[in-house]
Design an enzyme around this catalytic site. Structure first.
Site, short mmCIF file in Angstrom:
data_model
loop_
_atom_site.label_atom_id
_atom_site.label_comp_id
_atom_site.label_asym_id
_atom_site.label_seq_id
_atom_site.Cartn_x
_atom_site.Cartn_y
_atom_site.Cartn_z
N LYS A 91 -6.64 -11.83 14.20
CA LYS A 91 -6.12 -11.20 12.40
C LYS A 91 -4.71 -10.70 12.69
CE LYS A 91 -9.56 -8.10 12.02
NZ LYS A 91 -8.68 -7.26 11.34
N ASP A 138 -13.06 -5.59 15.02
CA ASP A 138 -11.47 -5.12 15.70
C ASP A 138 -12.52 -3.92 16.91
OD1 ASP A 138 -10.69 -6.30 13.86
OD2 ASP A 138 -10.09 -4.89 13.35
N CYS A 167 -10.29 -1.86 8.11
CA CYS A 167 -10.81 -3.62 8.38
C CYS A 167 -12.41 -4.15 8.25
CB CYS A 167 -10.32 -4.31 10.02
SG CYS A 167 -8.66 -3.61 9.99
N1 TIU Z 1 -9.48 -2.06 12.71
C1 TIU Z 1 -8.96 -1.04 11.58
O1 TIU Z 1 -9.61 -0.35 10.85
N2 TIU Z 1 -7.73 -1.26 11.26
C2 TIU Z 1 -6.92 -0.23 11.30
O2 TIU Z 1 -5.66 -0.01 10.71
N3 TIU Z 1 -7.66 0.91 10.97
C3 TIU Z 1 -7.49 2.00 10.20
O3 TIU Z 1 -8.02 2.97 10.46
N4 TIU Z 1 -6.09 2.96 11.13
#
Ligand code: TIU
Length: 228
Positions: A131, A26, A164
């Protein structure tokens, strides 16, 4: 089959790089740049910038070694039909998932904010796992891709450490993969969560993984090349 030993917490891990994949979680504009999902949640997105150069160095090393490289993106279909209401209906309605922002609709596939940051852009042929959840195994074909390549170990990088990255590492561990999380190539909006999140992985004898650094992995790759 040659194996390399990489210094790690809680103890060194022996890896076969031919059966190791790099998973970059991500590293999207929506999390790293102003105006995206991370900022909409009230976070200082600049804190995630620290992970970009280590990810870039690990990405270059993995590509040079011919390792499987996979990128993930968190996001949803434009009609949000794959986004649980419980996930969407949080926070300020003008800044939540699906709302319009300066990088397009927040956390929606096809929008500018959903893209991976330019420094880490996938190459053609590198799988990109889209995802709908925090974990990269949930409702994706990641497990299938890894099994078809006989992958046993994952080098895990990306953001955020305690969301994530953690969710994905826990999912991977339950599926039988050994996860080596690269501390400098991960980041959080909360430095304390980053530190404690990494400590949680390596505690209790490595309860769901190992923690190491980009430099340690790159050094092991260089030593392997020298020995070859
Ligand atoms: N990719 C991921 O970690 N999604 C989130 O929403 N992370 C946060 O820390 N908000």
């Amino acid at each position: 089959m040659s194996r390399s030993e990489i210094p790690a917490e809680p103890f060194p891990i022996s890896v076969d790089f031919a059966r190791t994949a790099l998973v970059i979680i991500d590293m999207q504009r929506d999390f790293l740049e102003p105006g995206g999902f991370g900022a909409a949640l009230g976070n200082d997105v600049a804190l995630l910038g620290a992970a970009v150069l280590p990810c870039k160095a690990m990405l270059a090393g993995a590509r040079a070694a011919g390792m499987l490289v996979l990128h993930t993106r968190e996001g949803h279909r434009p009609d949000l039909s794959d986004a649980p209401p419980a996930k969407v209906l949080r926070g300020d309605p003008t800044r939540r998932i699906g709302a319009a922002g300066p990088m397009g609709r927040i956390l929606v596939r096809g929008e500018a904010g959903h893209d991976i940051v330019p420094a880490l852009a996938p190459l053609p042929g590198e799988p990109v796992i889209d995802k709908p959840g925090k974990g990269a195994f949930y409702q994706t074909d990641l497990d299938l891709l890894l099994r078809n390549r006989s992958i046993e170990t994952l080098l895990v990088t990306g953001v955020t450490t305690e969301v994530c990255v953690h969710t994905t590492v826990r999912e991977a561990n339950d599926r039988g993969y050994r996860c080596l999380v690269l501390s400098d190539a991960c980041a959080s909006y909360f430095p304390e969560f980053h530190r404690v999140g990494l400590a949680m992985i390596a505690a209790q004898g490595g309860i769901f993984g190992w923690v190491s650094s980009t430099d340690a992995v790159l050094a092991a790759l260089a030593a392997r090349d020298q020995a070859a």
